[in-house]
Design a protein around this motif. Sequence first.
Motif, PDB file in Angstrom:
ATOM      1  N   GLU A  12      36.213  49.839  35.043  1.00 56.46           N
ATOM      2  CA  GLU A  12      37.243  49.865  34.222  1.00 56.46           C
ATOM      3  C   GLU A  12      39.025  50.795  34.481  1.00 56.46           C
ATOM      4  O   GLU A  12      39.597  50.423  34.176  1.00 56.46           O
ATOM      5  N   GLU A  13      38.306  51.440  35.134  1.00 54.73           N
ATOM      6  CA  GLU A  13      39.543  52.719  35.711  1.00 54.73           C
ATOM      7  C   GLU A  13      39.871  52.099  37.041  1.00 54.73           C
ATOM      8  O   GLU A  13      41.476  51.999  37.287  1.00 54.73           O
ATOM      9  N   ASN A  14      39.855  50.877  37.540  1.00 55.86           N
ATOM     10  CA  ASN A  14      40.067  50.006  38.194  1.00 55.86           C
ATOM     11  C   ASN A  14      40.165  48.542  38.376  1.00 55.86           C
ATOM     12  O   ASN A  14      39.166  47.738  38.662  1.00 55.86           O
ATOM     13  N   PRO A  15      40.766  48.158  37.558  1.00 55.09           N
ATOM     14  CA  PRO A  15      41.316  46.793  36.817  1.00 55.09           C
ATOM     15  C   PRO A  15      41.088  45.230  38.261  1.00 55.09           C
ATOM     16  O   PRO A  15      40.819  44.527  38.130  1.00 55.09           O
ATOM     17  N   GLY A  16      41.745  46.021  39.785  1.00 51.57           N
ATOM     18  CA  GLY A  16      41.896  45.619  40.693  1.00 51.57           C
ATOM     19  C   GLY A  16      40.135  45.078  41.645  1.00 51.57           C
ATOM     20  O   GLY A  16      40.698  44.151  42.431  1.00 51.57           O
TER      21      GLY A  16
END
Length: 96
Positions: A12-16
Amino acid sequence: MIRSELIQKLAEENPGLNLQEVEKIVDLFFKEIVDRLSSGGRVELRGFGAFTTRARDARTGRNPRTGEQVPVDAKRVPYFKPGKEMRERLNMKGGA
């Protein structure tokens, strides 16, 4: 928090990164800690703590069901020592 929750939070905190990539990263992280400890090393994560192992001597244990004495081999066990920052946050007055 369990492993799957950690993976979901990181995704969730790293959408990439997709879920499979995050899972590979988490697996690699834990594998490296275990590999280093199994080779007698130490893992230090500044601000978090340090993982090491401790030796336990052989001893005579007791089977809890039967009360029978059983030999327990010497072994190494994991040990975690929290870092200063973690100890301070855990012991803050009024919560974190």
